[in-house]
Enzyme design. Structure first.
Site, PDB file in Angstrom:
ATOM      1  N   ALA A   1      23.868 -35.844  44.508  1.00  0.00           N
ATOM      2  CA  ALA A   1      23.315 -36.526  45.684  1.00  0.00           C
ATOM      3  C   ALA A   1      24.370 -37.236  46.528  1.00  0.00           C
ATOM      4  CB  ALA A   1      22.246 -37.515  45.235  1.00  0.00           C
ATOM      5  N   ALA A   2      25.537 -37.523  45.931  1.00  0.00           N
ATOM      6  CA  ALA A   2      26.587 -38.178  46.721  1.00  0.00           C
ATOM      7  C   ALA A   2      27.571 -37.170  47.310  1.00  0.00           C
ATOM      8  CB  ALA A   2      27.332 -39.202  45.857  1.00  0.00           C
TER       9      ALA A   2
ATOM     10  N   GLN B   1      20.451 -29.858  32.078  1.00  0.00           N
ATOM     11  CA  GLN B   1      19.511 -30.214  33.158  1.00  0.00           C
ATOM     12  C   GLN B   1      18.205 -29.432  33.016  1.00  0.00           C
ATOM     13  OE1 GLN B   1      21.400 -30.121  37.032  1.00  0.00           O
ATOM     14  NE2 GLN B   1      22.688 -31.881  36.556  1.00  0.00           N
TER      15      GLN B   1
ATOM     16  N   VAL C   1      20.956 -24.746  44.102  1.00  0.00           N
ATOM     17  CA  VAL C   1      21.878 -24.519  45.222  1.00  0.00           C
ATOM     18  C   VAL C   1      23.308 -24.391  44.692  1.00  0.00           C
ATOM     19  CG1 VAL C   1      22.837 -25.557  47.333  1.00  0.00           C
ATOM     20  CG2 VAL C   1      20.394 -25.779  46.832  1.00  0.00           C
TER      21      VAL C   1
ATOM     22  N   ASP D   1      21.921 -17.388  53.390  1.00  0.00           N
ATOM     23  CA  ASP D   1      22.337 -16.025  53.740  1.00  0.00           C
ATOM     24  C   ASP D   1      21.291 -15.385  54.666  1.00  0.00           C
ATOM     25  OD1 ASP D   1      24.538 -16.180  51.750  1.00  0.00           O
ATOM     26  OD2 ASP D   1      22.850 -16.283  50.375  1.00  0.00           O
TER      27      ASP D   1
ATOM     28  N   ARG E   1      21.686 -16.925  58.049  1.00  0.00           N
ATOM     29  CA  ARG E   1      22.910 -16.401  58.674  1.00  0.00           C
ATOM     30  C   ARG E   1      22.668 -14.995  59.208  1.00  0.00           C
ATOM     31  NH1 ARG E   1      26.809 -18.288  53.623  1.00  0.00           N
ATOM     32  NH2 ARG E   1      27.503 -20.276  54.511  1.00  0.00           N
TER      33      ARG E   1
ATOM     34  N   HIS F   1      23.571 -14.553  45.366  1.00  0.00           N
ATOM     35  CA  HIS F   1      24.233 -15.344  46.418  1.00  0.00           C
ATOM     36  C   HIS F   1      25.731 -15.277  46.145  1.00  0.00           C
ATOM     37  CE1 HIS F   1      25.507 -18.407  49.165  1.00  0.00           C
ATOM     38  NE2 HIS F   1      26.059 -19.073  48.175  1.00  0.00           N
TER      39      HIS F   1
HETATM   40  P1  NAX Z   1      30.438 -31.624  46.719  1.00  0.00           P
HETATM   41  O1  NAX Z   1      31.597 -31.444  45.785  1.00  0.00           O
HETATM   42  O2  NAX Z   1      30.627 -32.312  48.015  1.00  0.00           O
HETATM   43  O3  NAX Z   1      29.267 -32.378  45.948  1.00  0.00           O
HETATM   44  C1  NAX Z   1      28.863 -32.058  44.663  1.00  0.00           C
HETATM   45  C2  NAX Z   1      28.374 -33.311  44.014  1.00  0.00           C
HETATM   46  O4  NAX Z   1      27.819 -32.959  42.755  1.00  0.00           O
HETATM   47  C3  NAX Z   1      29.494 -34.331  43.745  1.00  0.00           C
HETATM   48  O5  NAX Z   1      29.125 -35.574  44.301  1.00  0.00           O
HETATM   49  C4  NAX Z   1      29.565 -34.381  42.218  1.00  0.00           C
HETATM   50  O6  NAX Z   1      29.885 -35.666  41.754  1.00  0.00           O
HETATM   51  C5  NAX Z   1      28.145 -33.970  41.849  1.00  0.00           C
HETATM   52  N1  NAX Z   1      28.015 -33.452  40.493  1.00  0.00           N
HETATM   53  C6  NAX Z   1      28.881 -32.701  39.779  1.00  0.00           C
HETATM   54  N2  NAX Z   1      28.412 -32.477  38.550  1.00  0.00           N
HETATM   55  C7  NAX Z   1      27.206 -33.072  38.478  1.00  0.00           C
HETATM   56  C8  NAX Z   1      26.232 -33.206  37.453  1.00  0.00           C
HETATM   57  N3  NAX Z   1      26.434 -32.679  36.239  1.00  0.00           N
HETATM   58  N4  NAX Z   1      25.114 -33.908  37.725  1.00  0.00           N
HETATM   59  C9  NAX Z   1      24.917 -34.464  38.931  1.00  0.00           C
HETATM   60  N5  NAX Z   1      25.812 -34.384  39.936  1.00  0.00           N
HETATM   61  C10 NAX Z   1      26.936 -33.701  39.720  1.00  0.00           C
HETATM   62  O7  NAX Z   1      29.849 -30.141  46.920  1.00  0.00           O
HETATM   63  P2  NAX Z   1      28.823 -29.636  48.030  1.00  0.00           P
HETATM   64  O8  NAX Z   1      29.573 -29.177  49.211  1.00  0.00           O
HETATM   65  O9  NAX Z   1      27.759 -30.654  48.202  1.00  0.00           O
HETATM   66  O10 NAX Z   1      28.261 -28.311  47.319  1.00  0.00           O
HETATM   67  C11 NAX Z   1      27.455 -28.376  46.176  1.00  0.00           C
HETATM   68  C12 NAX Z   1      27.241 -26.993  45.598  1.00  0.00           C
HETATM   69  O11 NAX Z   1      26.556 -26.144  46.525  1.00  0.00           O
HETATM   70  C13 NAX Z   1      28.525 -26.251  45.244  1.00  0.00           C
HETATM   71  O12 NAX Z   1      28.363 -25.641  43.969  1.00  0.00           O
HETATM   72  C14 NAX Z   1      28.598 -25.180  46.300  1.00  0.00           C
HETATM   73  O13 NAX Z   1      29.332 -24.043  45.865  1.00  0.00           O
HETATM   74  C15 NAX Z   1      27.144 -24.864  46.500  1.00  0.00           C
HETATM   75  N6  NAX Z   1      26.774 -24.136  47.718  1.00  0.00           N
HETATM   76  C16 NAX Z   1      25.762 -23.230  47.620  1.00  0.00           C
HETATM   77  C17 NAX Z   1      25.296 -22.525  48.700  1.00  0.00           C
HETATM   78  C18 NAX Z   1      24.167 -21.550  48.574  1.00  0.00           C
HETATM   79  O14 NAX Z   1      23.837 -20.912  49.570  1.00  0.00           O
HETATM   80  N7  NAX Z   1      23.542 -21.355  47.406  1.00  0.00           N
HETATM   81  C19 NAX Z   1      25.915 -22.704  50.037  1.00  0.00           C
HETATM   82  C20 NAX Z   1      26.666 -23.982  50.180  1.00  0.00           C
HETATM   83  C21 NAX Z   1      27.465 -24.402  48.971  1.00  0.00           C
HETATM   84  O15 NAX Z   1      28.663 -23.691  48.961  1.00  0.00           O
END
Ligand code: NAX
Length: 327
Positions: A12-13, A112, A129, A159, A162, A187
């Protein structure tokens, strides 16, 4: 006003979280008459940052935001939740092989899934996601034996959106004129964006664009859009990913439009010859909180080869994670 529902968001952060929470709280996901209680999960080192996000949520004074729970404990985060958006994941580090990435994420999505199994509402709607989204969804699902396997989905809606946007631009129409787009499979760069059933303002898309553009321009552009955004922005897609997550949940909860469908990564039931069980992008319609695969579409040889290739990748990912399901 309806009774509030509980919506969990992990990571969430993070940057998607920051683009997502405010839209959920504003009513974009579940409607302007549906109050929400947000359950925010982060890892312990990110709790301070999360505190700042909660302060901002409160400062918005959203009429629909009934309460916020912020925690680093999945058992608290998933308690009685109606919806769960699993965004937080382990990104691929330098020198990390795909197998290492799958394993690292197994350590997140296994527990989870178990926490959802033990604490969430029995009809919880889960959207994964965090990448690799389809296989992370499979890990969570397999770690939640008491929940209906259909509760677990993965996001291919970005996707899908897009692909609509690319086709609209090419044909000089608006994305609202595009119907019946499909993203088949994973994906990942093997995903298959299929326009054979799509229409543009009522005309078959295949009558408006030529095969060379479809094959050499459209498909690779959609498949590699994520990388193009990282190159341009210096960071991965966040607002568009959050928007797609909102779209996915909204369609699932509130239904799809008559005469149209959306793409969702869902457990295969063998439809279109896809290996049962893998979480595969399919065209679906949604009604009364349930999704159903669109059946009976004609699949030509071009599509078949691409649908099989992305299925093969999902089978391989599944073999790599089979030992990681939390019991
Ligand atoms: P960020 O690195 O900005 O944020 C991820 C957050 O998850 C961090 O705040 C981290 O502390 C937290 N986190 C890590 N492990 C955790 C856990 N065990 N429990 C709770 N929180 C945890 O990444 P962000 O840009 O927000 O992307 C998040 C994810 O979305 C990535 O895996 C990314 O690859 C994926 N995406 C998926 C997409 C899709 O279409 N399915 C597209 C966008 C994105 O690339």
């Amino acid at each position: 006003m309806k009774a509030p529902v509980r919506v969990a968001v992990t990571g969430a952060a993070g940057q998607i979280g920051y683009a997502l929470l405010f839209r959920i709280a504003a009513g974009d996901m579940l409607g302007k008459d549906q109050p929400v209680i947000l359950h925010l999960l982060e890892i312990t080192p990110a709790l301070d940052a999360l505190k700042g996000v909660v302060m901002e949520l409160n400062d918005c004074a959203f009429p629909l935001l009934a309460d916020v729970v912020a925690t680093d404990d999945a058992n608290v985060a998933f308690k009685d939740v109606d919806y769960a958006l699993l965004v937080g994941a382990r990104p691929r580090g330098a020198g990390m092989e795909r197998k290492d990435l799958l394993e690292a994420n197994g350590k997140i999505f296994g527990p989870q899934g178990k926490a959802l199994n033990d604490h969430a509402k029995r009809d919880v709607k889960v959207l994964v996601v965090g990448n690799p989204a389809n296989t992370n969804a499979l890990i969570a699902q397999q770690s939640a034996p008491d929940l209906d396997p259909k509760c677990f989905t993965a996001m291919v809606r970005l996707d899908h959106n897009r692909a609509m946007s690319q086709l609209a631009e090419k044909t000089g129409k608006h994305n609202t004129d595009i119907k019946k787009m499909i993203i088949w499979g994973n994906h990942s760069s093997t995903q298959y964006p299929d326009i054979h059933h799509a229409t543009v303002d009522g005309t078959a898309a295949t009558d408006l664009v030529d095969q060379a553009w479809y094959e050499s321009d459209f498909i690779p552009t959609v498949q590699q859009r994520g990388a193009a955004i990282i190159k341009a922005r210096g960071a991965s897609s966040a607002a568009s990913a959050a928007s797609a997550a909102i779209d996915h949940m909204r369609s699932w909860a509130l239904g799809t439009d008559e005469g149209n469908w959306v793409s969702m990564g869902i457990p295969s039931d063998g439809s279109y010859g896809i290996e049962p069980g893998v979480i595969y992008g399919y065209p679906v319609t949604c009604k009364d909180g349930k999704y159903a695969i669109v059946q009976g579409l004609e699949i030509n040889d071009f599509s078949r080869a691409r649908m099989d290739a992305t299925e093969q990748e999902l089978r391989e990912e599944r073999s790599a994670v089979e030992g990681l399901f939390a019991k």
